[in-house]
Each structure stands twice: as C-alpha cells, then as structure tokens.
Design an enzyme around this catalytic site. Structure first.
Site, PDB file in Angstrom:
ATOM      1  N   HIS A  70      56.545 -21.996 -63.620  1.00  0.00           N
ATOM      2  CA  HIS A  70      57.177 -21.308 -62.637  1.00  0.00           C
ATOM      3  C   HIS A  70      57.479 -22.577 -61.731  1.00  0.00           C
ATOM      4  CE1 HIS A  70      53.241 -21.002 -61.038  1.00  0.00           C
ATOM      5  NE2 HIS A  70      53.921 -21.019 -59.877  1.00  0.00           N
TER       6      HIS A  70
ATOM      7  N   ASP B  15      49.675 -22.675 -62.304  1.00  0.00           N
ATOM      8  CA  ASP B  15      48.959 -22.685 -61.056  1.00  0.00           C
ATOM      9  C   ASP B  15      47.621 -22.941 -61.577  1.00  0.00           C
ATOM     10  OD1 ASP B  15      50.245 -20.111 -59.182  1.00  0.00           O
ATOM     11  OD2 ASP B  15      50.725 -22.315 -59.311  1.00  0.00           O
TER      12      ASP B  15
ATOM     13  N   HIS C 235      55.532 -25.700 -63.007  1.00  0.00           N
ATOM     14  CA  HIS C 235      54.105 -25.968 -63.086  1.00  0.00           C
ATOM     15  C   HIS C 235      53.519 -24.505 -63.456  1.00  0.00           C
ATOM     16  CE1 HIS C 235      54.330 -24.080 -59.265  1.00  0.00           C
ATOM     17  NE2 HIS C 235      53.164 -23.792 -59.176  1.00  0.00           N
TER      18      HIS C 235
ATOM     19  N   ARG D  83      63.632 -21.598 -46.477  1.00  0.00           N
ATOM     20  CA  ARG D  83      62.881 -20.645 -47.322  1.00  0.00           C
ATOM     21  C   ARG D  83      61.481 -20.630 -47.161  1.00  0.00           C
ATOM     22  NH1 ARG D  83      60.352 -20.518 -52.520  1.00  0.00           N
ATOM     23  NH2 ARG D  83      59.990 -18.116 -53.229  1.00  0.00           N
TER      24      ARG D  83
END
Ligand SMILES: C=C1C[C@]23C[C@H]1CC[C@H]2[C@]1(C)CCC[C@@](C)(C(=O)O)[C@H]1[C@@H]3C(=O)O
Ligand SMILES: O=C(O)CCC(=O)C(=O)O
Ligand SMILES: [Fe+2]
Length: 382
Positions: A307, A253, A251, A317
């Site tokens: 990203h 942002d 995507h 994570r």
C-alpha cells in the site's frame, strides 16, 4: 535496495531554490517545513519518484470487507463467526478490512486529529524539540532527508512508543511532555488514551484472527497482551505537483497489525489484482491491515499487503497509524497448527526488535522487506 540506499546530506528546501535553478544547494541539511509558502512549483529532485512508481490518477475504489464488531463485543457467538469469516476472506486476499461499531469514542478520535493539527502547525524549531535521531524510530521527522538519498516522502511524521505493560501507563504522555514541554500535558494525555484504545481494539481483532485461523481466541491475544507498539501521526501537506511524488511510498508494514484512521481527504491506496485501488475515508471506521510480522506468525496464510499514500494540491491530509508489535522478548513463531508437511515453515524465528532494527538501520521498508530480512537473518546466522 540495501544499505547503500540509506545516506544523508541533502540540499535544503527550507529556502526553496530559485525557480529554474538546476542544482539544489548541497551544503545544507534538507528540512521540510509545511509552513513554508506553497508556491514551490519545482519540486526538489529528491521528492520526485521514478515514473514506474508515480501515482496514477483516479484509481478504482477497493471494496473493503466491513467487519461490524458490535455483536462480537456483546458476546454473540454467531456474530463472532461472521466477523472472523469476513476477516479470513480479506486476509487471504489482500490483508485489508474495515472495522465499525468498535466502541471507541468518536470524541477521542476527533481530539487526536485536532491535536495533530496543533502539533504540525507549530514552528519547525518547536517540532524539532522531538527530532527523530538517526537509527531511532521515535520522534519528529520531515521526509527523512537524513535517511534516504532519493524518493523522499512528502510528509512530516511524529512517532512514539506505546506499551500495554501495566508499569508503563504514562509512557506516551511522559515521552511527549519530556520532548515538547509540560504545556503538552493534555496533548500527551489524549494520545496516551488513544493508544490504549488502539491496543484494546487490537486484542479484540487478534481474538477474531485466532478464531479465523483455527488456533483459538486466546492464542494471538496472549501473544500481544503486553504489546510494545508504535504510534505514528502522518501529516501530508498539499503539494503543487502531487502527480510527481508520494506521501508514503509503496510498502508492506513490517509490524504485526495496523489500525489506521484517515481523515476525510483520502489518499490511502492498496495494490490488489495488479492495480492500485483507493480506500474511501469513513470517519466511523478504522482501516485494519495485516503486517509482515503477522504474515510470518500465520506462516504465510494471511497476506501483508502493498500500500501507499498519495498527496494532493489542495488540502493537508492526516492519518493516525497504530502499529501493533509484540513485547521485545516474544519470538515470532507460527502456532504448531499452522505448520505441517503441507505447509512447512516459510520464515525464520525472529523477535520484533531484530526486524525493527533492520528497517531502521539496514533497509528501507518496501514490498520485499520480510524476504530481505529473512535473507539477512540467514546470512548473519552463518
Ligand atoms: C516499523 C515501521 C517502519 C515504518 C513505520 C513503521 C511501520 C511502517 C514503516 C514505513 C511507513 C514503511 C514505508 C517507509 C517508511 C520509511 C516511511 O515512509 O515512513 C517506513 C517507516 C519507517 O521506517 O520509519
Ligand atoms: O497515511 C496513510 O494512509 C498510510 C500510511 C502508512 O501506510 C504507514 O504509515 O505505514
Ligand atoms: Fe503502511
């Protein structure tokens, strides 16, 4: 993708299907509970991404420009030029850069990470006190079963609003205490303080971006002065089949600027020169990227970059993402200096609440969100 992609009613993985069962149970809402035993070797099909989107092993590392803010923050004009020049180079290419010597207390960052562990390790029933409601962007969500019918992300998230308006000084703390109970007072205070630090850092970066685009230090700083931003905590549990799924799908942002702090596990990847690249964790650095809204503000000069986040089969994570957004009444229009006969307007005027509603009710943010939103605005004008 369009409205059709957003649906609900998915089978449960709270009681993982027996090994080898073909069909998941279609009759229960899907819940994704990281505290479940991690023996699940057969991922429910909703978490398996198409071959062309599955993660690649060992991507090359992206050499990300590292912007040292110390000089600029101490008023050094030469350092300011250097910093804005580095940002300009990064933002014209892929929109990602690192900032160091940012002045934010490392203890605040460590507390924010530690409180994330405390929250996401709570029993699911407690986390669901803050359950995100359909069509809203705040609250606790696990893999968004109520929103998407496939390509579910392998993550849990907690999102909340931050306002820089002086009358909203306790918005974050009050929201978290209201949802989770007053034993979360300290939890709320840490994220209130963290968001204030992110907002102040965003305005410093906006000064440098304004200088780099030749519109002056105050142009974007004033535009985002009373920002009404989104804080998102991303929690990615280990996955037994990390090569079949994604923590966050590919995507750009939709927001204006993202300031991200990732833990030492690593998993953020950026698509540059037709290849996925990893961004190596650095505790002393924030990862900053341009979002769609700032790409529109810059009339397309700076790029909002594709990203994603991958997961692994060993460690949880975590990442903390502060999404800078303008106050609701601000109209996203590029400064006149950035529009001329050589560079005509690319995107229509819009407000952030319009764009946010588009991503929450009509379209799952991906690599085409701004173009699809532009089409949607033009269709709804006529
Ligand atoms: C405005 C937003 C929508 C999302 C959170 C913020 C900025 C990033 C967006 C998102 C992370 C892009 C990938 C898809 C998404 C659904 C997700 O995986 O969380 C997006 C967020 C959202 O719509 O909740
Ligand atoms: O977790 C990460 O490293 C990236 C998450 C992200 O891109 C997002 O939340 O928008
Ligand atoms: Fe993102």
């Amino acid at each position: 993708m369009d409205v059709g992609c957003i649906t609900n009613n998915l089978p449960s993985i709270a009681h993982p299907p027996k090994h080898g069962t073909k069909e998941d149970k279609e009759d229960e809402p899907l819940v994704f509970d990281a505290s479940l035993p991690r023996h699940e070797h057969n991922l429910p099909k909703q978490f398996i991404w198409p071959d062309e989107e599955k993660p690649c092993l060992n991507p090359p590392e992206l050499v990300v420009p590292l912007v040292d803010l110390r000089g600029f923050l101490s008023g050094d004009p030469v350092a300011a030029m250097e910093a804005s020049g580095l940002m300009s180079e990064a933002c014209r290419k892929h929109g990602f850069f690192l900032v160091v010597n940012h002045g934010i207390d490392s203890r605040l960052i460590s507390h924010a990470h530690r409180f994330m562990d405390d929250f996401f390790e709570l029993p699911l029933s407690q986390k669901q006190r803050a359950q995100r409601k359909k069509g809203e962007h705040c609250g606790y969500a696990s893999s968004f079963p109520g929103r998407f019918s496939s390509k579910l992300p392998w993550k849990e998230t907690l999102s909340f609003q931050f306002s820089a308006d002086k009358h909203s000084k306790n918005l974050v703390k009050d929201y978290l205490c209201e949802k989770m109970g007053h034993e979360f007072e300290q939890f709320g205070m840490v994220y209130q303080e963290y968001c204030e630090a992110m907002s102040n850092l965003s305005l410093v970066i906006m000064e440098l971006l304004g200088m780099s685009l030749g519109v002056g230090r105050t142009c974007f700083r004033e535009f985002f002065d009373n920002n009404n931003s989104i804080m998102r905590l991303n929690y990615y549990p280990p996955c037994q089949k990390p090569d079949l799924t994604l923590g966050t799908g590919p995507h750009c942002d939709p927001t204006s600027l993202t300031i991200l702090h990732q833990d030492k596990v690593g998993g953020l990847q950026v698509y540059v020169d037709n290849e996925w690249h990893s961004i190596t964790p650095n505790f002393n650095a924030f990862v900053v990227n341009i979002g769609d809204t700032f790409m529109a503000l810059s009339n397309g000069r700076y790029k909002s970059c594709l990203h994603r986040a991958v997961v692994n089969n060993q460690k949880t994570r975590k990442s903390l993402a502060f999404f800078l957004c303008p106050r609701d009444d601000k109209v996203v229009t590029p400064p006149s200096e950035l529009v001329d006969h050589v560079s005509p307007r690319i995107y229509p005027d819009f407000t952030w609440p319009m764009f946010l509603e588009f991503t929450q009710k009509h379209y799952r943010a991906d690599m085409n969100t701004l173009d699809q939103f532009t089409n949607w605005v033009q269709r709804n004008k006529s």
